[in-house]
Design a protein around this motif. Structure first.
Motif, short mmCIF file in Angstrom:
data_model
loop_
_atom_site.label_atom_id
_atom_site.label_comp_id
_atom_site.label_asym_id
_atom_site.label_seq_id
_atom_site.Cartn_x
_atom_site.Cartn_y
_atom_site.Cartn_z
N ASP A 109 -10.79 -5.08 10.46
CA ASP A 109 -11.05 -6.11 9.44
C ASP A 109 -10.30 -7.40 9.73
O ASP A 109 -10.85 -8.50 9.53
CB ASP A 109 -10.65 -5.59 8.06
CG ASP A 109 -11.58 -4.50 7.54
OD1 ASP A 109 -12.68 -4.33 8.12
OD2 ASP A 109 -11.20 -3.80 6.58
N ARG A 110 -9.06 -7.30 10.22
CA ARG A 110 -8.28 -8.50 10.53
C ARG A 110 -8.94 -9.32 11.63
O ARG A 110 -9.02 -10.55 11.54
CB ARG A 110 -6.85 -8.13 10.93
CG ARG A 110 -5.96 -7.70 9.78
CD ARG A 110 -4.50 -7.69 10.20
NE ARG A 110 -4.24 -6.81 11.33
CZ ARG A 110 -3.95 -5.52 11.22
NH1 ARG A 110 -3.90 -4.94 10.02
NH2 ARG A 110 -3.70 -4.79 12.28
N LEU A 111 -9.42 -8.64 12.66
CA LEU A 111 -10.01 -9.36 13.78
C LEU A 111 -11.36 -9.96 13.42
O LEU A 111 -11.69 -11.08 13.83
CB LEU A 111 -10.15 -8.42 14.99
CG LEU A 111 -8.83 -8.14 15.71
CD1 LEU A 111 -8.98 -6.97 16.66
CD2 LEU A 111 -8.36 -9.38 16.48
N VAL A 112 -12.15 -9.25 12.64
CA VAL A 112 -13.44 -9.80 12.21
C VAL A 112 -13.21 -10.96 11.25
O VAL A 112 -13.92 -11.97 11.30
CB VAL A 112 -14.31 -8.70 11.58
CG1 VAL A 112 -15.57 -9.30 10.94
CG2 VAL A 112 -14.70 -7.67 12.64
N ASP A 113 -12.22 -10.84 10.38
CA ASP A 113 -11.92 -11.93 9.46
C ASP A 113 -11.50 -13.18 10.21
O ASP A 113 -11.94 -14.30 9.91
CB ASP A 113 -10.81 -11.50 8.49
CG ASP A 113 -10.64 -12.45 7.31
OD1 ASP A 113 -11.58 -13.22 7.03
OD2 ASP A 113 -9.58 -12.43 6.68
N LEU A 114 -10.65 -13.01 11.22
CA LEU A 114 -10.16 -14.15 11.99
C LEU A 114 -11.27 -14.80 12.80
O LEU A 114 -11.39 -16.03 12.83
CB LEU A 114 -9.04 -13.69 12.92
CG LEU A 114 -8.49 -14.73 13.90
CD1 LEU A 114 -7.85 -15.90 13.15
CD2 LEU A 114 -7.46 -14.07 14.84
N ASN A 115 -12.12 -14.00 13.44
CA ASN A 115 -13.06 -14.52 14.42
C ASN A 115 -14.46 -14.80 13.90
O ASN A 115 -15.20 -15.57 14.52
CB ASN A 115 -13.15 -13.56 15.60
CG ASN A 115 -11.89 -13.54 16.43
OD1 ASN A 115 -11.59 -14.48 17.15
ND2 ASN A 115 -11.11 -12.46 16.33
N LEU A 116 -14.84 -14.17 12.79
CA LEU A 116 -16.19 -14.37 12.25
C LEU A 116 -16.16 -14.92 10.82
O LEU A 116 -16.67 -16.01 10.55
CB LEU A 116 -16.97 -13.06 12.29
CG LEU A 116 -18.37 -13.07 11.65
CD1 LEU A 116 -19.27 -14.11 12.29
CD2 LEU A 116 -18.99 -11.68 11.76
N THR A 117 -15.53 -14.17 9.92
CA THR A 117 -15.50 -14.62 8.52
C THR A 117 -14.76 -15.94 8.39
O THR A 117 -15.14 -16.80 7.58
CB THR A 117 -14.85 -13.55 7.63
OG1 THR A 117 -15.45 -12.28 7.90
CG2 THR A 117 -15.03 -13.89 6.16
N GLY A 118 -13.70 -16.13 9.18
CA GLY A 118 -12.95 -17.38 9.13
C GLY A 118 -13.81 -18.58 9.49
O GLY A 118 -13.68 -19.66 8.89
N VAL A 119 -14.71 -18.40 10.45
CA VAL A 119 -15.63 -19.48 10.82
C VAL A 119 -16.58 -19.77 9.66
O VAL A 119 -16.80 -20.93 9.30
CB VAL A 119 -16.41 -19.11 12.10
CG1 VAL A 119 -17.54 -20.12 12.35
CG2 VAL A 119 -15.47 -19.06 13.30
N ALA A 120 -17.14 -18.71 9.06
CA ALA A 120 -18.03 -18.91 7.92
C ALA A 120 -17.30 -19.61 6.78
O ALA A 120 -17.86 -20.48 6.09
CB ALA A 120 -18.57 -17.56 7.46
N ARG A 121 -16.05 -19.25 6.59
CA ARG A 121 -15.22 -19.85 5.53
C ARG A 121 -15.08 -21.36 5.77
O ARG A 121 -15.21 -22.16 4.83
CB ARG A 121 -13.87 -19.15 5.54
CG ARG A 121 -13.04 -19.27 4.30
CD ARG A 121 -11.80 -18.38 4.42
NE ARG A 121 -12.07 -16.99 4.10
CZ ARG A 121 -11.85 -15.96 4.90
NH1 ARG A 121 -11.36 -16.15 6.12
NH2 ARG A 121 -12.13 -14.74 4.52
N CYS A 122 -14.82 -21.73 7.00
CA CYS A 122 -14.66 -23.15 7.33
C CYS A 122 -15.97 -23.91 7.17
O CYS A 122 -15.99 -25.05 6.68
CB CYS A 122 -14.13 -23.29 8.76
SG CYS A 122 -12.44 -22.71 9.00
N ILE A 123 -17.06 -23.29 7.59
CA ILE A 123 -18.36 -23.95 7.46
C ILE A 123 -18.71 -24.16 6.00
O ILE A 123 -19.18 -25.24 5.60
CB ILE A 123 -19.45 -23.15 8.19
CG1 ILE A 123 -19.20 -23.17 9.71
CG2 ILE A 123 -20.83 -23.72 7.88
CD1 ILE A 123 -20.12 -22.25 10.50
#
Length: 257
Positions: A109-123
């Motif tokens: 979950d940490r790695l997916v949050d950092l690398n995928l969900t984090g990008v969606a969050r920024c967008i």
């Protein structure tokens, strides 16, 4: 060239590596740059480098895994400069070499949050401003060749693969509203993550038909192109910047080349 005069760019992960090089490149081409990084000290140093060179940059502490932190960074950018034209998503990382079998749910979950969900969050935070950008908005996200081939690091690679689908969906959804979305898939890049692995880059060099691993500036050049009006009719693409690695395929492993 000054393709970004009058424009404002937000670069996540802007304190190091690809983010640093991208911020410097965009600033050199005329953009005002907001360097967002969890390592605020590093981001401040890059901003100082830009300003001493005659450009315009500010730094902000930003953790892409925290929505309030992301929202604050976007708010600072738009308050300071009055607009946002370009979002460059470079923040991410693999963190460790744990095998798939030994990766527990929390680590995944940490790695997916950092690398995928984090990008969606920024967008999501930036999109309302990109939609009203006078010259159209642009999002350039840094993925990886790991998202396009079997190269290990499964949670990281799965997240990077997810970025491809996110990119094409958003390109389709928001293209009619003037916002472009593109993804860059770098190969091995000479950054600080390799500092603790002596000799690794030299061993990896033989896999690359162009005879070297990449530099952050190689990726920054692609970022600047895709974010600029030179790519005004390009959206929804995945651009490997990998020294020919994916094109070479199994040939990359041969020793008689």
């Amino acid at each position: 060239m000054r393709r970004f005069d009058g424009r404002v760019s937000l670069v996540t992960g802007g304190g190091h590596g690809i983010g640093r090089a991208s911020g410097l490149r965009l600033a050199a081409e005329g953009s005002s740059v907001v360097l967002a990084d969890v390592d605020l000290k590093a981001a401040l140093e890059v901003a100082d480098e830009v300003n001493r060179s005659g450009g315009t940059a500010i730094a902000v502490g930003c953790d892409v895994t925290d929505r309030a932190s992301v929202d604050s960074a976007v708010e600072l950018a738009t308050t300071r400069f009055g607009r946002l034209d370009v979002l460059v998503n470079t923040a991410g990382g693999m963190r460790d070499g744990t095998t798939f079998l030994d990766t527990d749910d929390d680590a995944w979950d940490r790695l997916v949050d950092l690398n995928l969900t984090g990008v969606a969050r920024c967008i999501r935070a930036a999109l309302p401003h990109l939609l009203v950008a006078p010259d159209g908005g642009s999002v350039v996200t840094i993925g990886s060749v790991n998202g396009m081939s079997a190269l290990g690091g499964e949670p990281y690679s799965a997240a990077k693969a997810g970025l491809q689908n996110l990119t094409v969906n958003l390109a389709s959804r928001y293209g009619p509203h003037g916002v472009r979305f593109n993804l860059i898939a770098p190969g091995t890049i000479r950054t600080r993550v390799w500092d603790t692995q002596p000799g690794a880059l030299e061993r990896l060099t033989r896999l690359y038909p162009l005879g070297r691993v990449g530099q952050p500036e190689d990726i920054a050049a692609a970022v600047a192109f895709l974010a600029s009006d030179d790519a005004a009719w390009i959206s929804g693409v995945v651009l490997p910047v990998d020294g020919g690695l994916l094109a070479s395929g199994p040939m990359a492993l041969r020793t008689d080349r």
